[in-house]
Design a protein around this motif. Sequence first.
Motif, mmCIF file in Angstrom:
data_model
loop_
_atom_site.group_PDB
_atom_site.id
_atom_site.type_symbol
_atom_site.label_atom_id
_atom_site.label_comp_id
_atom_site.label_asym_id
_atom_site.label_seq_id
_atom_site.Cartn_x
_atom_site.Cartn_y
_atom_site.Cartn_z
ATOM 1 N N PHE A 339 0.824 -1.204 0.000
ATOM 2 C CA PHE A 339 0.000 0.000 0.000
ATOM 3 C C PHE A 339 0.863 1.260 0.000
ATOM 4 C CE2 PHE A 339 -2.216 -3.488 1.941
ATOM 5 C CZ PHE A 339 -3.519 -3.387 1.462
ATOM 6 N N HIS A 340 0.194 2.388 -0.249
ATOM 7 C CA HIS A 340 0.871 3.685 -0.153
ATOM 8 C C HIS A 340 0.947 4.052 1.329
ATOM 9 C CE1 HIS A 340 1.015 4.758 -4.458
ATOM 10 N NE2 HIS A 340 -0.119 4.077 -4.548
ATOM 11 N N VAL A 341 2.066 3.753 1.946
ATOM 12 C CA VAL A 341 2.228 3.947 3.391
ATOM 13 C C VAL A 341 2.968 5.243 3.701
ATOM 14 C CG1 VAL A 341 3.223 2.987 5.498
ATOM 15 C CG2 VAL A 341 2.156 1.467 3.819
ATOM 16 N N THR A 342 4.139 5.422 3.108
ATOM 17 C CA THR A 342 4.929 6.630 3.382
ATOM 18 C C THR A 342 4.540 7.789 2.469
ATOM 19 O OG1 THR A 342 6.683 5.907 1.880
ATOM 20 C CG2 THR A 342 6.886 5.258 4.188
ATOM 21 N N ASP A 343 3.609 7.546 1.573
ATOM 22 C CA ASP A 343 3.109 8.598 0.673
ATOM 23 C C ASP A 343 1.580 8.534 0.651
ATOM 24 O OD1 ASP A 343 3.064 6.134 -0.571
ATOM 25 O OD2 ASP A 343 3.466 6.931 -2.572
ATOM 26 N N MET A 344 0.978 8.636 1.836
ATOM 27 C CA MET A 344 -0.463 8.472 1.967
ATOM 28 C C MET A 344 -1.229 9.441 1.055
ATOM 29 S SD MET A 344 -1.106 7.773 6.032
ATOM 30 C CE MET A 344 -0.319 9.288 6.587
ATOM 31 N N SER A 361 4.109 19.729 2.523
ATOM 32 C CA SER A 361 4.759 19.931 3.821
ATOM 33 C C SER A 361 5.644 18.747 4.174
ATOM 34 C CB SER A 361 3.687 20.125 4.897
ATOM 35 O OG SER A 361 4.258 20.258 6.180
ATOM 36 N N TRP A 362 5.254 17.559 3.702
ATOM 37 C CA TRP A 362 5.995 16.340 4.007
ATOM 38 C C TRP A 362 6.928 15.925 2.872
ATOM 39 C CZ3 TRP A 362 1.466 12.912 6.307
ATOM 40 C CH2 TRP A 362 1.263 13.283 7.654
ATOM 41 N N LYS A 363 7.323 16.852 2.037
ATOM 42 C CA LYS A 363 8.150 16.496 0.883
ATOM 43 C C LYS A 363 9.504 15.915 1.300
ATOM 44 C CE LYS A 363 9.815 21.278 0.323
ATOM 45 N NZ LYS A 363 9.834 22.460 -0.583
ATOM 46 N N SER A 364 9.964 16.250 2.506
ATOM 47 C CA SER A 364 11.228 15.689 3.005
ATOM 48 C C SER A 364 10.998 14.475 3.909
ATOM 49 C CB SER A 364 12.018 16.757 3.771
ATOM 50 O OG SER A 364 12.353 17.844 2.919
ATOM 51 N N GLY A 365 9.747 14.042 3.983
ATOM 52 C CA GLY A 365 9.411 12.897 4.822
ATOM 53 C C GLY A 365 8.310 13.231 5.812
ATOM 54 N N LEU A 455 10.379 2.227 5.124
ATOM 55 C CA LEU A 455 11.257 3.325 4.725
ATOM 56 C C LEU A 455 10.639 4.139 3.597
ATOM 57 C CD1 LEU A 455 14.640 1.358 4.626
ATOM 58 C CD2 LEU A 455 13.520 2.415 6.600
ATOM 59 N N ASP A 456 10.848 5.458 3.629
ATOM 60 C CA ASP A 456 10.335 6.288 2.545
ATOM 61 C C ASP A 456 11.340 6.330 1.401
ATOM 62 O OD1 ASP A 456 12.323 8.105 3.276
ATOM 63 O OD2 ASP A 456 10.935 9.486 4.272
ATOM 64 N N ALA A 457 11.068 7.150 0.395
ATOM 65 C CA ALA A 457 11.898 7.185 -0.809
ATOM 66 C C ALA A 457 13.339 7.585 -0.518
ATOM 67 C CB ALA A 457 11.280 8.141 -1.833
ATOM 68 N N SER A 458 13.552 8.337 0.561
ATOM 69 C CA SER A 458 14.911 8.765 0.910
ATOM 70 C C SER A 458 15.578 7.813 1.897
ATOM 71 C CB SER A 458 14.876 10.186 1.488
ATOM 72 O OG SER A 458 14.134 10.220 2.693
ATOM 73 N N GLY A 459 14.915 6.707 2.217
ATOM 74 C CA GLY A 459 15.493 5.726 3.117
ATOM 75 C C GLY A 459 15.280 6.001 4.589
ATOM 76 N N ARG A 460 14.403 6.970 4.902
ATOM 77 C CA ARG A 460 14.146 7.319 6.299
ATOM 78 C C ARG A 460 12.946 6.532 6.810
ATOM 79 N NH1 ARG A 460 12.284 12.132 9.391
ATOM 80 N NH2 ARG A 460 11.120 12.762 7.561
ATOM 81 N N ASN A 461 13.065 6.027 8.021
ATOM 82 C CA ASN A 461 11.968 5.246 8.605
ATOM 83 C C ASN A 461 10.946 6.202 9.212
ATOM 84 O OD1 ASN A 461 10.277 3.512 10.102
ATOM 85 N ND2 ASN A 461 11.938 2.055 10.376
#
Length: 509
Positions: A339-344, A361-365, A455-461
Amino acid sequence: MAEHEHVRVAVIGSGFGGLGAAVRLRREGITDFVVLERADSVGGTWRDNNYPGCACDVPSHLYSFSFAPNPDWPRTFSGQRHIRAYLEHVTDVFGLRPHIRFDSEVKLMTWDGERLCWEIETTRGTLTADVVVSATGPLSDPKIPQIPGLDSFPGKVFHSARWDHDYDLRGKRVAMVGTGASAIQIVPAIQPQVGRLTLFQRTPPWVMPRVDRAISGAERRLHRALPFTTQLRRGLLWGLRELQVQAFTKHPDELGLVEQLAKRNMARAIKDPALRARLTPDYRIGCKRILLSSEYYPALARPNVDVVASGLTEIRGSTVIAADGTEAEVDVIIFGTGFHVTDMPIAERVVGAAGGTLVESWKSGMQALRGASATGFPNWMTIIGPNTGLGNSSMILMIESQLNYMADYLRQLDVLGGRTALDARPAAVDGWNHKVQERMKRTVWNTGGCTSWYLDASGRNTTIWPGTTTEFRRATRRVDLAEYEVIRKADAKPAEADTAVQQESEAAA
């Protein structure tokens, strides 16, 4: 939906989070609220995910509300049908149906800084709300990878969360894409009836036996007669999982023994050394969610199943092609790709005080104060927000903690009085997120050597909570007003606002 309808609280979604919020609002004496649900029934992910074999990997008595224990769970690990029935039961017992607006998908939520309220556009009309509680959940919008040739595939295609029950799989050549929690339930459920099953495995999961059994009639009678035994059972299940947390968060090396148990579980069913090698993970157990199944490995050993240790990368007509060049002719493709988890997607539909969306606002995570509040989005809260997920226990525990926070948030607004809003201070959000990410550095989810949906696209949890559920409950027990900017209506000072409220009350009386 009534024209120009205004409510104190609008709850988005009617899964565990949304229904829990509705119950808590009523228990707090708040009845001026609605629950906006895009479907025609309650249940959230347990309504949408009804694929063959669908069940929960958390014990039944822990995967239920503490305020609504169920003494009649039929199995130690319940199936989708029983969990959905439980949510319908909660809806009826707590009188929630009058508050629910079905077939009301939220298209846009915009903060009105003049009126200090949210304007909410839905498929059934527009309403306004003082406070929005977003409980859409991270497992609500399926993710299907963009694969060249998929659009021209002549057969059937669907996602595990949108199962086509009208399509007959008997004798069909099936491609199962993905090896997550859904796939390991689907594979053994459909393997006996399909002609051939090709499993495309990008990364093998760690799988432990699922110690499931029917709960006896005697046990259920005991729980009904002595309700404290249900709470005791729940408490024991919770305590065992709390004791496991340190291995995940502070001492990942201690998980080596668990890996050996998982390998033995595999070896009992998979006798072919080559297949066993393909199914053995090369990362620390726990880095991805540990999956539970006693049927998955035996199904993979059956003669009508092929395991391709590579992801699906191309489709040419009826031919599906893996990254390693393996090809297979199939009639149907089933995606168990999460599912779309880190990019809801809901974040694209929330417009804050500065006119930008939450996704911007969440473009950096993703980040939110105590998993609930985002800077620039006053009186907007999320249930199961950033860094509130769990890797080894029940999300219901986290949901109930966030409901405590929601309840105190509303109490604080009452104490402040007048037309008031709370906006999380940037320093508070950053400080909370910094602490979470610092703690995350030593966890198995960050050090285990895998790439997961945590993890999101930048590898951040931005998904998992790096601590115990007890710690999170303490952190969300009450709202600290120092972490928020108090916003009042421009034309009403505090005293004037209080007077206005008093006059309105006297007029109503």
